[in-house]
Motif scaffolding. Structure first.
Motif, mmCIF file in Angstrom:
data_model
loop_
_atom_site.group_PDB
_atom_site.id
_atom_site.type_symbol
_atom_site.label_atom_id
_atom_site.label_comp_id
_atom_site.label_asym_id
_atom_site.label_seq_id
_atom_site.Cartn_x
_atom_site.Cartn_y
_atom_site.Cartn_z
ATOM 1 N N TRP A 195 9.429 -12.542 -7.772
ATOM 2 C CA TRP A 195 8.705 -13.422 -6.855
ATOM 3 C C TRP A 195 8.876 -13.069 -5.382
ATOM 4 C CZ3 TRP A 195 5.136 -15.059 -9.615
ATOM 5 C CH2 TRP A 195 5.362 -15.346 -10.954
ATOM 6 N N ASN A 196 10.089 -12.792 -4.933
ATOM 7 C CA ASN A 196 10.264 -12.437 -3.524
ATOM 8 C C ASN A 196 9.534 -11.140 -3.193
ATOM 9 O OD1 ASN A 196 11.816 -14.707 -3.247
ATOM 10 N ND2 ASN A 196 13.637 -13.645 -2.510
ATOM 11 N N LEU A 197 9.586 -10.191 -4.114
ATOM 12 C CA LEU A 197 8.873 -8.927 -3.902
ATOM 13 C C LEU A 197 7.371 -9.177 -3.767
ATOM 14 C CD1 LEU A 197 9.209 -5.847 -3.699
ATOM 15 C CD2 LEU A 197 8.843 -5.754 -6.169
ATOM 16 N N ILE A 198 6.841 -10.036 -4.612
ATOM 17 C CA ILE A 198 5.413 -10.363 -4.561
ATOM 18 C C ILE A 198 5.075 -11.113 -3.273
ATOM 19 C CG2 ILE A 198 3.593 -11.791 -5.623
ATOM 20 C CD1 ILE A 198 4.962 -11.077 -8.361
ATOM 21 N N LEU A 199 5.852 -12.162 -2.965
ATOM 22 C CA LEU A 199 5.541 -13.020 -1.824
ATOM 23 C C LEU A 199 5.739 -12.343 -0.474
ATOM 24 C CD1 LEU A 199 7.151 -16.335 -3.107
ATOM 25 C CD2 LEU A 199 4.705 -15.826 -2.907
ATOM 26 N N PHE A 200 6.835 -11.572 -0.342
ATOM 27 C CA PHE A 200 7.178 -11.019 0.966
ATOM 28 C C PHE A 200 6.742 -9.572 1.167
ATOM 29 C CE2 PHE A 200 10.419 -14.374 0.223
ATOM 30 C CZ PHE A 200 9.982 -15.238 1.219
ATOM 31 N N MET A 201 6.406 -8.867 0.075
ATOM 32 C CA MET A 201 5.999 -7.474 0.215
ATOM 33 C C MET A 201 4.598 -7.238 -0.348
ATOM 34 S SD MET A 201 6.558 -4.281 1.035
ATOM 35 C CE MET A 201 8.288 -4.112 1.342
ATOM 36 N N ILE A 211 1.973 -9.135 -1.474
ATOM 37 C CA ILE A 211 0.801 -9.839 -0.932
ATOM 38 C C ILE A 211 0.452 -9.344 0.470
ATOM 39 C CG2 ILE A 211 -0.096 -12.082 -0.165
ATOM 40 C CD1 ILE A 211 1.310 -13.302 -2.658
ATOM 41 N N PRO A 212 1.399 -9.327 1.416
ATOM 42 C CA PRO A 212 1.022 -8.847 2.750
ATOM 43 C C PRO A 212 0.561 -7.389 2.759
ATOM 44 C CG PRO A 212 3.137 -9.975 2.855
ATOM 45 C CD PRO A 212 2.777 -9.855 1.414
ATOM 46 N N VAL A 213 1.233 -6.526 1.996
ATOM 47 C CA VAL A 213 0.874 -5.102 2.016
ATOM 48 C C VAL A 213 -0.470 -4.864 1.331
ATOM 49 C CG1 VAL A 213 1.541 -2.813 1.166
ATOM 50 C CG2 VAL A 213 3.223 -4.267 2.299
ATOM 51 N N ILE A 214 -0.729 -5.510 0.217
ATOM 52 C CA ILE A 214 -2.022 -5.338 -0.461
ATOM 53 C C ILE A 214 -3.156 -5.828 0.432
ATOM 54 C CG2 ILE A 214 -3.452 -6.174 -2.390
ATOM 55 C CD1 ILE A 214 -0.806 -6.070 -4.084
ATOM 56 N N GLY A 236 -3.312 -12.967 8.178
ATOM 57 C CA GLY A 236 -2.741 -13.485 9.420
ATOM 58 C C GLY A 236 -2.137 -14.859 9.249
ATOM 59 N N LEU A 237 -2.863 -15.727 8.551
ATOM 60 C CA LEU A 237 -2.360 -17.082 8.309
ATOM 61 C C LEU A 237 -1.207 -17.068 7.308
ATOM 62 C CD1 LEU A 237 -5.748 -19.038 8.252
ATOM 63 C CD2 LEU A 237 -4.117 -18.792 10.157
ATOM 64 N N TYR A 238 -1.331 -16.250 6.264
ATOM 65 C CA TYR A 238 -0.278 -16.145 5.253
ATOM 66 C C TYR A 238 1.020 -15.657 5.887
ATOM 67 C CZ TYR A 238 2.303 -14.740 1.117
ATOM 68 O OH TYR A 238 3.290 -14.601 0.163
ATOM 69 N N PHE A 239 0.925 -14.575 6.683
ATOM 70 C CA PHE A 239 2.134 -14.003 7.264
ATOM 71 C C PHE A 239 2.733 -14.914 8.330
ATOM 72 C CE2 PHE A 239 4.953 -10.872 9.244
ATOM 73 C CZ PHE A 239 5.508 -10.299 8.114
ATOM 74 N N THR A 240 1.922 -15.735 8.941
ATOM 75 C CA THR A 240 2.462 -16.729 9.874
ATOM 76 C C THR A 240 3.401 -17.667 9.109
ATOM 77 O OG1 THR A 240 0.540 -16.599 11.328
ATOM 78 C CG2 THR A 240 1.878 -18.604 11.475
ATOM 79 N N GLY A 241 3.000 -18.081 7.919
ATOM 80 C CA GLY A 241 3.866 -18.904 7.070
ATOM 81 C C GLY A 241 5.128 -18.170 6.670
ATOM 82 N N VAL A 242 4.998 -16.895 6.288
ATOM 83 C CA VAL A 242 6.157 -16.077 5.931
ATOM 84 C C VAL A 242 7.105 -15.960 7.121
ATOM 85 C CG1 VAL A 242 6.883 -13.693 5.392
ATOM 86 C CG2 VAL A 242 5.011 -14.752 4.106
ATOM 87 N N PHE A 243 6.537 -15.675 8.298
ATOM 88 C CA PHE A 243 7.340 -15.525 9.509
ATOM 89 C C PHE A 243 8.137 -16.795 9.801
ATOM 90 C CE2 PHE A 243 8.059 -16.056 14.026
ATOM 91 C CZ PHE A 243 8.608 -14.838 14.392
ATOM 92 N N ASN A 264 -13.348 -7.547 5.102
ATOM 93 C CA ASN A 264 -12.375 -7.220 6.132
ATOM 94 C C ASN A 264 -12.001 -8.459 6.943
ATOM 95 O OD1 ASN A 264 -11.972 -6.311 9.172
ATOM 96 N ND2 ASN A 264 -11.336 -4.576 7.894
ATOM 97 N N LYS A 265 -12.997 -9.208 7.349
ATOM 98 C CA LYS A 265 -12.778 -10.394 8.176
ATOM 99 C C LYS A 265 -12.021 -11.479 7.404
ATOM 100 C CE LYS A 265 -15.266 -13.682 11.078
ATOM 101 N NZ LYS A 265 -16.540 -13.980 11.728
ATOM 102 N N ILE A 266 -12.457 -11.764 6.201
ATOM 103 C CA ILE A 266 -11.803 -12.787 5.374
ATOM 104 C C ILE A 266 -10.359 -12.392 5.081
ATOM 105 C CG2 ILE A 266 -11.774 -13.838 3.059
ATOM 106 C CD1 ILE A 266 -14.925 -13.678 3.228
ATOM 107 N N THR A 267 -10.148 -11.123 4.743
ATOM 108 C CA THR A 267 -8.807 -10.640 4.435
ATOM 109 C C THR A 267 -7.911 -10.693 5.676
ATOM 110 O OG1 THR A 267 -9.771 -9.184 2.761
ATOM 111 C CG2 THR A 267 -7.504 -8.746 3.386
ATOM 112 N N SER A 268 -8.464 -10.344 6.832
ATOM 113 C CA SER A 268 -7.688 -10.379 8.081
ATOM 114 C C SER A 268 -7.242 -11.797 8.406
ATOM 115 C CB SER A 268 -8.524 -9.826 9.244
ATOM 116 O OG SER A 268 -8.786 -8.465 9.062
ATOM 117 N N ILE A 269 -8.134 -12.735 8.263
ATOM 118 C CA ILE A 269 -7.791 -14.135 8.533
ATOM 119 C C ILE A 269 -6.745 -14.625 7.519
ATOM 120 C CG2 ILE A 269 -8.684 -16.505 8.540
ATOM 121 C CD1 ILE A 269 -11.351 -15.258 9.655
ATOM 122 N N LEU A 270 -6.973 -14.306 6.257
ATOM 123 C CA LEU A 270 -6.058 -14.726 5.199
ATOM 124 C C LEU A 270 -4.651 -14.169 5.419
ATOM 125 C CD1 LEU A 270 -5.720 -16.187 2.456
ATOM 126 C CD2 LEU A 270 -6.401 -14.054 1.364
#
Length: 164
Positions: free
Chosen positions: A18-24, A26-29, A63-70, A55-61
């Motif tokens: 799970w940590n590998l999926i959530l923190f590596m 998802i953001p990398v894919i 950005g928001l996802y990694f803000t939560g991770v951060f 591209n646009k949808i993925t960029s927004i997704l």
């Protein structure tokens, strides 16, 4: 040989998978999807097609996802590790710091694609800024991965442990 892991690698190795999926993963894919579609957009200059929409949808997704991770990692890892003076060396700090610095380009892409920053830039100028953000993220994330795989006190001397 007993090697200590960086906090970055320890995070990814804990709570498998799970940590590998959530923190590596998802953001990398998501970032790789952006990079691939970005290249196609740059080559075709089709700023309104389906690839640009992906591209646009993925960029927004991302950005928001990694803000939560951060926010999660800053509160639950960086602050406690720093407060307890448990950093394992400069390599450890750099690996975590570079990973978390990915917030700048990822959130930048999201804000750009939500038209919250650089509203008055042309589509061509926004494309250049977006591509720059993609490049910055790929560089910092890959350096973080490399540093994360090193022994955390690498380069600090045999018995030196860094306290902050």
């Amino acid at each position: 040989m007993n090697m200590t892991m960086t906090h970055y690698m320890e995070l990814l190795a804990t709570n498998q998978p799970w940590n590998l999926i959530l923190f590596m993963a998802i953001p990398v894919i998501l970032a790789e999807t952006i990079a691939i579609t970005e290249l196609a957009i740059l080559f075709t200059r089709n700023l309104n097609g389906s690839l640009r929409a992906v591209n646009k949808i993925t960029s927004i997704l991302v950005g928001l996802y990694f803000t939560g991770v951060f926010i999660y990692l800053f509160i639950n890892a960086v602050i406690p590790i720093t407060t307890a003076e448990e950093w394992r060396g400069l390599t450890d700090i750099l690996a975590v710091g570079l990973y978390l610095s990915g917030i700048v380009p990822l959130l930048g892409m999201a804000l750009l694609d939500m038209n919250l920053i650089w509203k008055n830039k042309s589509a061509e100028q926004k494309l250049k800024i977006h591509a720059t953000f993609v490049g910055i993220f790929l560089v910092v994330s890959h350096i973080a991965m490399i540093l994360g795989m090193l022994e955390p006190t690498f380069g600090a001397g045999a018995n030196h442990m860094m306290n902050m």
